[in-house]
Design a protein around this motif. Structure first.
Motif, mmCIF file in Angstrom:
data_model
loop_
_atom_site.group_PDB
_atom_site.id
_atom_site.type_symbol
_atom_site.label_atom_id
_atom_site.label_comp_id
_atom_site.label_asym_id
_atom_site.label_seq_id
_atom_site.Cartn_x
_atom_site.Cartn_y
_atom_site.Cartn_z
ATOM 1 N N LEU A 161 0.831 -1.203 0.000
ATOM 2 C CA LEU A 161 0.000 0.000 0.000
ATOM 3 C C LEU A 161 0.862 1.248 0.000
ATOM 4 O O LEU A 161 1.902 1.274 0.664
ATOM 5 N N PHE A 164 -1.190 -7.344 3.353
ATOM 6 C CA PHE A 164 -0.426 -6.145 3.005
ATOM 7 C C PHE A 164 0.984 -6.340 3.523
ATOM 8 O O PHE A 164 1.187 -6.689 4.691
ATOM 9 N N SER A 192 -5.963 -7.963 6.333
ATOM 10 C CA SER A 192 -5.516 -6.614 5.940
ATOM 11 C C SER A 192 -4.931 -5.830 7.105
ATOM 12 O O SER A 192 -3.956 -6.270 7.696
ATOM 13 N N ALA A 193 -5.554 -4.699 7.438
ATOM 14 C CA ALA A 193 -4.976 -3.870 8.510
ATOM 15 C C ALA A 193 -5.072 -4.591 9.852
ATOM 16 O O ALA A 193 -5.866 -5.507 10.038
ATOM 17 N N THR A 216 -7.696 3.028 -4.400
ATOM 18 C CA THR A 216 -8.823 3.267 -3.503
ATOM 19 C C THR A 216 -8.903 4.771 -3.297
ATOM 20 O O THR A 216 -8.068 5.374 -2.622
ATOM 21 N N VAL A 274 -7.607 -0.699 13.308
ATOM 22 C CA VAL A 274 -6.405 -0.099 13.902
ATOM 23 C C VAL A 274 -6.914 1.078 14.745
ATOM 24 O O VAL A 274 -7.480 2.028 14.199
ATOM 25 N N LEU A 327 0.935 0.815 6.392
ATOM 26 C CA LEU A 327 -0.343 0.683 5.686
ATOM 27 C C LEU A 327 -0.518 2.008 4.928
ATOM 28 O O LEU A 327 0.272 2.299 4.042
ATOM 29 N N LEU A 328 -1.514 2.822 5.304
ATOM 30 C CA LEU A 328 -1.587 4.144 4.683
ATOM 31 C C LEU A 328 -0.886 5.165 5.567
ATOM 32 O O LEU A 328 0.081 5.806 5.153
ATOM 33 N N THR A 329 -1.327 5.256 6.816
ATOM 34 C CA THR A 329 -0.685 6.221 7.735
ATOM 35 C C THR A 329 -0.170 5.535 8.992
ATOM 36 O O THR A 329 0.513 6.168 9.792
ATOM 37 N N THR A 330 -0.544 4.284 9.208
ATOM 38 C CA THR A 330 -0.148 3.583 10.444
ATOM 39 C C THR A 330 0.850 2.474 10.118
ATOM 40 O O THR A 330 0.912 2.008 8.973
ATOM 41 N N PRO A 350 -10.863 -7.702 1.492
ATOM 42 C CA PRO A 350 -10.003 -7.352 2.627
ATOM 43 C C PRO A 350 -10.792 -7.382 3.934
ATOM 44 O O PRO A 350 -11.851 -6.770 4.046
ATOM 45 N N ASN A 355 -10.462 -0.771 -4.820
ATOM 46 C CA ASN A 355 -10.858 -1.089 -3.444
ATOM 47 C C ASN A 355 -11.877 -0.069 -2.944
ATOM 48 O O ASN A 355 -11.641 1.138 -2.974
ATOM 49 N N PRO A 388 -7.921 7.752 10.690
ATOM 50 C CA PRO A 388 -6.986 8.789 11.139
ATOM 51 C C PRO A 388 -6.873 9.952 10.157
ATOM 52 O O PRO A 388 -6.285 10.986 10.506
ATOM 53 N N GLN A 389 -7.449 9.806 8.954
ATOM 54 C CA GLN A 389 -7.252 10.839 7.933
ATOM 55 C C GLN A 389 -8.408 11.820 7.815
ATOM 56 O O GLN A 389 -8.366 12.734 6.988
HETATM 57 C C1 DTB Z 1 -8.332 -1.832 3.099
HETATM 58 O O1 DTB Z 1 -9.361 -2.547 3.198
HETATM 59 N N1 DTB Z 1 -7.445 -1.627 4.075
HETATM 60 C C2 DTB Z 1 -6.408 -0.727 3.643
HETATM 61 C C3 DTB Z 1 -6.736 -0.536 2.155
HETATM 62 N N2 DTB Z 1 -7.996 -1.184 2.005
HETATM 63 C C4 DTB Z 1 -6.706 0.776 1.558
HETATM 64 C C5 DTB Z 1 -6.302 0.513 4.453
HETATM 65 C C6 DTB Z 1 -5.987 0.279 5.896
HETATM 66 C C7 DTB Z 1 -5.763 1.595 6.553
HETATM 67 C C8 DTB Z 1 -5.376 1.469 7.981
HETATM 68 C C9 DTB Z 1 -5.195 2.777 8.651
HETATM 69 C C10 DTB Z 1 -4.080 3.617 8.097
HETATM 70 O O2 DTB Z 1 -2.936 3.143 7.937
HETATM 71 O O3 DTB Z 1 -4.321 4.815 7.851
#
Ligand code: DTB
Ligand code: SAM
Ligand code: SF4
Length: 331
Positions: A58, A298, A275-276, A143, A238, A303-306, A233, A164, A74-75
């Motif tokens: 990711l 993943f 997934s997360a 996504t 989180v 992940l994206l921010t964590t 997923p 996604n 978180p975003q």
């Molecule tokens: C999904 O089902 N999980 C991923 C992805 N699709 C994009 C995202 C997880 C994000 C977890 C919080 C973060 O890291 O910001």
């Protein structure tokens, strides 16, 4: 020992056949754990190589400042989580991240953006990224939120393999989690994705205070899509400080594994992604999830921010389990 049961549509991935009712899925959840896992593993082996796992990486191509109010996220601009906003990444930076992901063994690269949905000019830029990532020999996934008419086609023409877009939770529980867009809005986007010929990656989050009935309804909703998603997923919430979900009670690990098994049994040919939330799972719990039919994770530091489970730890876990990373896990 209970024999394997024939479930609705269990061998008909795209046909419009008998539906999974919430009750039928709930009956899966209620099975003795050993019977449930045995059944899930048998179905898994009918369609997938049992000792191979697919790795997706990711990257957040646009971070933070999202106007939506998803209580887990978180975003969202509404919560003070310390996430630093960032504009859309430059094409060359995305290509560099994808090259590293490929060199590290990922077969799919997923680009996530903190938008309610993209503007047409955003889609044009993401389409360039998709084409560039695809040319590296990676599968592509994006996504980006809700899609307007015509946007999925542009992404498809650029080489997008998967989109996604999660239903996140049951229809009943949904309103407790998000108010700024409905689950029906999400189904409209999912239909646009299907109509454009892009494969659907759609699942949800477990551990947001939902009940077992909610989990069963979410799995039934996914399994009744026509066709059901090619990729599912299952995220373990989180818990991020500053979000309304920061202190919610975590899910029981056995119940989480049951959810994975229910996804595998009701969507036999789908990739089921653990997934997360793997950072909160023991190696043993992850091994049970793989036994229950999860065959994708993943892979990578973030992940994206964590933070994600580290690739170093994953390599060791896969070696201990004799699981081989592969881009061709289907039989
Ligand atoms: C999904 O089902 N999980 C991923 C992805 N699709 C994009 C995202 C997880 C994000 C977890 C919080 C973060 O890291 O910001
Ligand atoms: N903004 C777009 C959207 O919401 O459709 C795309 C990115 S969004 C971060 C993608 C998915 O990540 C969400 O639908 C949700 O299922 C998952 N997600 C976000 N935050 C999470 C968290 N804290 N724990 C688990 N999953 C999460
Ligand atoms: Fe925005 Fe997506 Fe996060 Fe919801 S999940 S707040 S839409 S980035």
């Amino acid at each position: 020992m209970e024999s394997l049961e024939i479930h609705p549509r269990s061998n008909a991935p795209s046909a419009n056949k008998a539906e999974w009712t919430v009750l039928t899925v709930k009956k899966l959840f209620e099975k003795p754990f050993m019977d449930l896992l045995y059944e899930a593993q048998n179905i898994h082996r009918e369609h997938f190589k049992p000792n191979e796992i697919q790795l997706s990486t990711l990257v957040s191509i646009k971070t933070g400042g999202c106007p939506e109010d998803c209580a887990y996220c978180p975003q969202s601009v509404r919560f003070n989580t310390g996430v630093v906003d960032d504009d859309l990444m430059k094409l060359e930076d995305v290509v560099q991240a994808a090259s590293i992901a490929k060199a590290n063994g990922a077969s799919r690269f997923c680009m996530g953006a903190a938008w309610r949905g993209p503007k047409d000019r955003d889609v044009a830029k993401v389409a360039e990224m998709v084409a560039a990532v695809k040319s590296l020999g990676l599968e592509t996934c994006a996504t980006l939120g809700l899609l307007k008419n015509g946007q999925a086609e542009i992404l498809k023409n650029a080489g997008l393999d998967y989109y996604n877009h999660n239903i996140d939770t049951s229809s009943d529980h949904y309103e407790e989690i998000i108010s700024t867009r409905s689950q029906d809005d999400r189904h409209v986007t999912l239909q646009r994705v299907r109509d454009a010929g892009v494969s659907v990656c759609c699942g949800g989050i477990i551990g947001m205070g939902e009940s077992r009935d909610d989990r069963a309804e979410m799995i039934a909703q996914l399994a009744n899509m026509n066709p059901y998603p090619q990729s599912v997923p299952i995220n373990n919430l989180v818990k991020v400080q500053g979000t309304p979900m920061a202190d919610v009670d975590g899910i029981d690990s056995i119940e989480f594994v049951r959810t994975i098994a229910a996804a595998r049994i009701s969507m036999p040919k789908a990739m089921v992604r653990l997934s997360a939330g793997r950072t909160d799972m023991s190696d043993e719990m992850q091994a049970l999830c793989f036994y229950a039919g999860a065959n994708s994770v993943f892979y990578g530091e973030k992940l994206l921010t964590t933070p994600n489970a580290t690739s170093y730890g994953d390599d060791e876990l896969f070696a201990r389990l004799g699981l081989a990373p592969s881009d061709d896990v289907a039989l």
